[in-house]
Design a protein around this motif. Structure first.
Motif, PDB file in Angstrom:
ATOM      1  N   GLU A  75      -0.946   8.449 -12.250  1.00 49.65           N
ATOM      2  CA  GLU A  75      -0.925   7.091 -11.727  1.00 49.65           C
ATOM      3  C   GLU A  75      -1.834   6.997 -10.515  1.00 49.65           C
ATOM      4  OE1 GLU A  75       2.950   5.661 -10.898  1.00 49.65           O
ATOM      5  OE2 GLU A  75       3.810   6.399 -12.760  1.00 49.65           O
ATOM      6  N   TYR A  76      -2.441   5.824 -10.369  1.00 48.59           N
ATOM      7  CA  TYR A  76      -3.290   5.558  -9.221  1.00 48.59           C
ATOM      8  C   TYR A  76      -2.790   4.302  -8.518  1.00 48.59           C
ATOM      9  CZ  TYR A  76      -7.185   3.981  -6.372  1.00 48.59           C
ATOM     10  OH  TYR A  76      -7.940   3.546  -5.322  1.00 48.59           O
ATOM     11  N   SER A  77      -2.802   4.349  -7.211  1.00 45.11           N
ATOM     12  CA  SER A  77      -2.435   3.203  -6.418  1.00 45.11           C
ATOM     13  C   SER A  77      -3.252   3.255  -5.132  1.00 45.11           C
ATOM     14  CB  SER A  77      -0.930   3.190  -6.115  1.00 45.11           C
ATOM     15  OG  SER A  77      -0.580   2.042  -5.379  1.00 45.11           O
ATOM     16  N   PHE A  78      -3.068   2.292  -4.295  1.00 48.61           N
ATOM     17  CA  PHE A  78      -3.788   2.271  -3.028  1.00 48.61           C
ATOM     18  C   PHE A  78      -2.890   1.651  -1.964  1.00 48.61           C
ATOM     19  CE2 PHE A  78      -4.752  -1.709  -5.091  1.00 48.61           C
ATOM     20  CZ  PHE A  78      -4.598  -2.644  -4.097  1.00 48.61           C
ATOM     21  N   LEU A  79      -3.260   1.911  -0.738  1.00 49.71           N
ATOM     22  CA  LEU A  79      -2.485   1.434   0.400  1.00 49.71           C
ATOM     23  C   LEU A  79      -3.453   0.878   1.433  1.00 49.71           C
ATOM     24  CD1 LEU A  79       0.359   1.285   1.699  1.00 49.71           C
ATOM     25  CD2 LEU A  79      -0.084   3.530   2.686  1.00 49.71           C
ATOM     26  N   ASP A  80      -3.283  -0.388   1.756  1.00 47.43           N
ATOM     27  CA  ASP A  80      -4.118  -1.020   2.775  1.00 47.43           C
ATOM     28  C   ASP A  80      -3.612  -0.633   4.153  1.00 47.43           C
ATOM     29  OD1 ASP A  80      -5.797  -2.277   0.970  1.00 47.43           O
ATOM     30  OD2 ASP A  80      -4.556  -4.078   0.844  1.00 47.43           O
ATOM     31  N   ILE A  81      -4.481   0.008   4.918  1.00 46.41           N
ATOM     32  CA  ILE A  81      -4.133   0.438   6.262  1.00 46.41           C
ATOM     33  C   ILE A  81      -4.532  -0.673   7.227  1.00 46.41           C
ATOM     34  CG2 ILE A  81      -4.400   2.233   7.998  1.00 46.41           C
ATOM     35  CD1 ILE A  81      -3.104   3.130   5.369  1.00 46.41           C
ATOM     36  N   LYS A  82      -3.540  -1.169   7.955  1.00 40.38           N
ATOM     37  CA  LYS A  82      -3.770  -2.275   8.875  1.00 40.38           C
ATOM     38  C   LYS A  82      -3.792  -1.771  10.309  1.00 40.38           C
ATOM     39  CE  LYS A  82      -1.530  -5.638   5.838  1.00 40.38           C
ATOM     40  NZ  LYS A  82      -0.487  -6.682   5.705  1.00 40.38           N
ATOM     41  N   ASP A  83      -4.488  -2.521  11.117  1.00 45.19           N
ATOM     42  CA  ASP A  83      -4.548  -2.192  12.531  1.00 45.19           C
ATOM     43  C   ASP A  83      -3.172  -2.370  13.172  1.00 45.19           C
ATOM     44  OD1 ASP A  83      -5.248  -3.370  15.557  1.00 45.19           O
ATOM     45  OD2 ASP A  83      -6.480  -1.671  14.897  1.00 45.19           O
ATOM     46  N   GLN A  84      -2.828  -1.477  14.115  1.00 39.38           N
ATOM     47  CA  GLN A  84      -1.487  -1.521  14.704  1.00 39.38           C
ATOM     48  C   GLN A  84      -1.279  -2.716  15.626  1.00 39.38           C
ATOM     49  OE1 GLN A  84      -0.844   1.831  17.275  1.00 39.38           O
ATOM     50  NE2 GLN A  84      -2.918   1.775  18.132  1.00 39.38           N
ATOM     51  N   PHE A  85      -2.386  -3.322  16.109  1.00 42.13           N
ATOM     52  CA  PHE A  85      -2.276  -4.482  16.991  1.00 42.13           C
ATOM     53  C   PHE A  85      -2.529  -5.804  16.275  1.00 42.13           C
ATOM     54  CE2 PHE A  85      -3.739  -0.889  19.617  1.00 42.13           C
ATOM     55  CZ  PHE A  85      -2.635  -0.765  20.449  1.00 42.13           C
ATOM     56  N   SER A  86      -2.982  -5.733  15.056  1.00 41.60           N
ATOM     57  CA  SER A  86      -3.241  -6.950  14.287  1.00 41.60           C
ATOM     58  C   SER A  86      -3.015  -6.647  12.817  1.00 41.60           C
ATOM     59  CB  SER A  86      -4.665  -7.465  14.528  1.00 41.60           C
ATOM     60  OG  SER A  86      -5.618  -6.522  14.061  1.00 41.60           O
ATOM     61  N   ASP A  87      -3.116  -7.646  12.001  1.00 42.47           N
ATOM     62  CA  ASP A  87      -2.932  -7.483  10.559  1.00 42.47           C
ATOM     63  C   ASP A  87      -4.254  -7.254   9.832  1.00 42.47           C
ATOM     64  OD1 ASP A  87      -0.240  -7.810  10.828  1.00 42.47           O
ATOM     65  OD2 ASP A  87      -0.273  -9.979  10.456  1.00 42.47           O
ATOM     66  N   ASP A  88      -5.277  -6.915  10.545  1.00 46.29           N
ATOM     67  CA  ASP A  88      -6.572  -6.677   9.910  1.00 46.29           C
ATOM     68  C   ASP A  88      -6.545  -5.350   9.155  1.00 46.29           C
ATOM     69  OD1 ASP A  88      -7.422  -9.002  11.087  1.00 46.29           O
ATOM     70  OD2 ASP A  88      -8.340  -7.983  12.812  1.00 46.29           O
ATOM     71  N   VAL A  89      -7.098  -5.335   7.962  1.00 45.10           N
ATOM     72  CA  VAL A  89      -7.176  -4.134   7.143  1.00 45.10           C
ATOM     73  C   VAL A  89      -8.363  -3.311   7.608  1.00 45.10           C
ATOM     74  CG1 VAL A  89      -7.436  -3.230   4.820  1.00 45.10           C
ATOM     75  CG2 VAL A  89      -6.112  -5.320   5.205  1.00 45.10           C
ATOM     76  N   ILE A  90      -8.110  -2.105   8.044  1.00 44.48           N
ATOM     77  CA  ILE A  90      -9.175  -1.250   8.554  1.00 44.48           C
ATOM     78  C   ILE A  90      -9.656  -0.250   7.516  1.00 44.48           C
ATOM     79  CG2 ILE A  90      -8.379  -1.501  10.926  1.00 44.48           C
ATOM     80  CD1 ILE A  90      -7.052   1.211  10.701  1.00 44.48           C
ATOM     81  N   SER A  91      -8.830   0.022   6.512  1.00 41.78           N
ATOM     82  CA  SER A  91      -9.242   0.971   5.478  1.00 41.78           C
ATOM     83  C   SER A  91      -8.309   0.843   4.281  1.00 41.78           C
ATOM     84  CB  SER A  91      -9.224   2.407   6.017  1.00 41.78           C
ATOM     85  OG  SER A  91      -9.624   3.317   5.019  1.00 41.78           O
TER      86      SER A  91
END
Length: 463
Positions: A75-91
């Motif tokens: 199985e393949y999945s992904f996880l959006d890593i968000k900035d700890q001070f905002s909801d911006d996706v950094i990776s």
């Protein structure tokens, strides 16, 4: 025609706000885009039905309700890593869930997914084991560790690069400090004895799922707190050897799933991990890499002294015997009615006493001669036989009494005269009189009477 021309002019002429939004979208796409070499990867190893899919869903849920769906194969999945001070996706973190079948291992464990660079490995390893089967925890961990070691050995890496990877992992353990304390990055202390004896140069985490089955283990297999402390002792020893973190996770509701997400982000993107270790609650264990030592593990020695720590866990906590019954369908044949009735008739005949059985001998309840005693039913003291004997005595006393006032055994019989006198005892049985028997009134003699007269005959007055 005029309306068509106006609408085309609006499409060609764009406002400054539209141009800003367009450039923002382009910059966001470029910022989150990355090559295969720079993309981070999380490798989740575990057998089937251990809870890998549920664990990944918990990592992606971000506190929302998780829908449990069974996984299958690779199985393949992904996880959006968000900035700890905002909801911006950094990776975007790629997640590969690997089962024990050869196809998924052959495809996943390649240089394409798990690679290394100057900054170290681009991935992290998570071993998932089922806590509902504690007798095979270490066995499965050793199996998956062997698979990982074999794959890392197959990758062509220079010895100098291997040493650099191992030294980076060692440094990450030395730099660990509790939240709220001063960092010790300036002065690095050497690792204590037993820590990171097998250095693979890649961060590892051990996750035990289904820890809510502890209550079932206590109920069905009579597990106690020393058993769970022994399991914890062996797991912490294993993690200490490879420099791995340890998490107890419940797929339904557990705060450790959120802590695992923060720990993965900490290891992959060097973000701070401000969570205190937890070793008090037996079902909520959380030990990050670099905190545990042999001295801290030895605290459990007092509670597990009843077990031999040198024995393997599978010998101390053996696998129980299978309680499953054969559920295969079997043909059930109904018995013929006549055969069933014949069998029941034979059973009833065997329970009845034989026709020629000899009746029990009558028991004489009185020593008096000439009396006929009714037979009593044999039985123990205080049982039905004793009651029957009392009734038999009562009816025997009635049969032995003759009707009439002059009868020897009658109710109104007189006492014998002569030597017997007024005080002579009654003839007949020595048994006490029946409650229904009328008591005999003593005769009153006139003065001057002789004892020759009967006790029950009044004396004639002189003429």
């Amino acid at each position: 025609d005029l309306y068509f021309i106006q609408s085309n002019l609006r499409m060609l002429v764009k406002s400054p706000e539209d141009e800003v939004d367009l450039w923002s979208d382009i910059l966001n796409d470029v910022g989150t885009a990355s090559t295969n070499k720079d993309r981070k990867c999380l490798m989740v190893f575990g057998d089937e039905f251990v809870g890998k899919t549920t664990l990944i869903s918990r990592l992606r849920s971000e506190g929302q309700v998780v829908t449990h769906k069974p996984g299958m194969g690779l199985e393949y999945s992904f996880l959006d890593i968000k900035d700890q001070f905002s909801d911006d996706v950094i990776s975007r973190l790629s997640i590969w869930s690997v089962n024990s079948d050869g196809i998924s291992l052959e495809y996943t464990l390649t240089d394409t997914h798990l690679t290394y660079s100057d900054s170290g490995w681009n991935g992290m390893i998570v071993f998932v084991v089922d806590f509902s089967q504690p007798w095979c925890l270490l066995e499965r961990l050793d199996h998956w560790m062997g698979v990982l070691e074999k794959h890392l050995a197959s990758i062509k890496i220079d010895e100098s690069e291997k040493r650099d990877l191992c030294s980076k992992l060692t440094k990450s353990l030395q730099e660990y400090c509790l939240p709220g304390t001063d960092s010790n990055k300036d002065v690095l202390l050497p690792l204590t004895e037993g820590v990171l004896e097998s250095n693979l140069g890649i961060p590892i985490a051990v996750v035990c799922t289904k820890v809510d089955t502890m209550s079932l283990l206590e109920k069905d297999l009579d597990y106690t707190d020393p058993h769970f402390d022994l399991i914890q002792w062996h797991l912490r020893k294993f993690c200490l050897k490879y420099g791995a973190a340890l998490f107890y996770v419940n797929g339904k509701e557990s705060a450790n799933a959120d802590y695992l997400y923060k720990y993965v982000v900490h290891k992959m993107y060097s973000l701070p991990f401000e969570v205190q270790p937890s070793v008090i609650d037996k079902d909520c264990l959380m030990i990050p890499a670099g905190w545990d030592t042999q001295q801290k593990i030895s605290i459990l020695n007092d509670t597990v002294r009843a077990f031999n720590l040198e024995d393997p866990l599978s010998a101390v906590v053996p696998k129980p015997l299978s309680r499953r019954t054969d559920t295969t369908s079997r043909e059930v044949k109904a018995e013929d009615d006549q055969g069933f009735l014949t069998r029941m008739q034979s059973l009833l005949q065997n329970q009845r006493p034989a026709a020629g059985a000899r009746a029990p001998k009558p028991v004489a309840n009185s020593p008096a001669a000439g009396r006929t005693a009714l037979p009593t039913t044999p039985g123990g003291a205080g049982g039905p036989g004793e009651k029957d004997g009392v009734l038999a005595n009562f009816f025997n006393s009635l049969l032995n009494k003759k009707p009439g006032p002059g009868g020897a055994g009658g109710v109104g019989a007189a006492r014998p005269s002569g030597a017997a006198g007024a005080g002579a005892p009654r003839t007949g049985t020595n048994n006490p009189p029946s409650p229904r028997q009328t008591p005999i009134r003593p005769s009153v003699r006139a003065p001057g009477s002789t004892g020759a007269a009967g006790a029950g005959e009044p004396k004639q007055p002189p003429s």
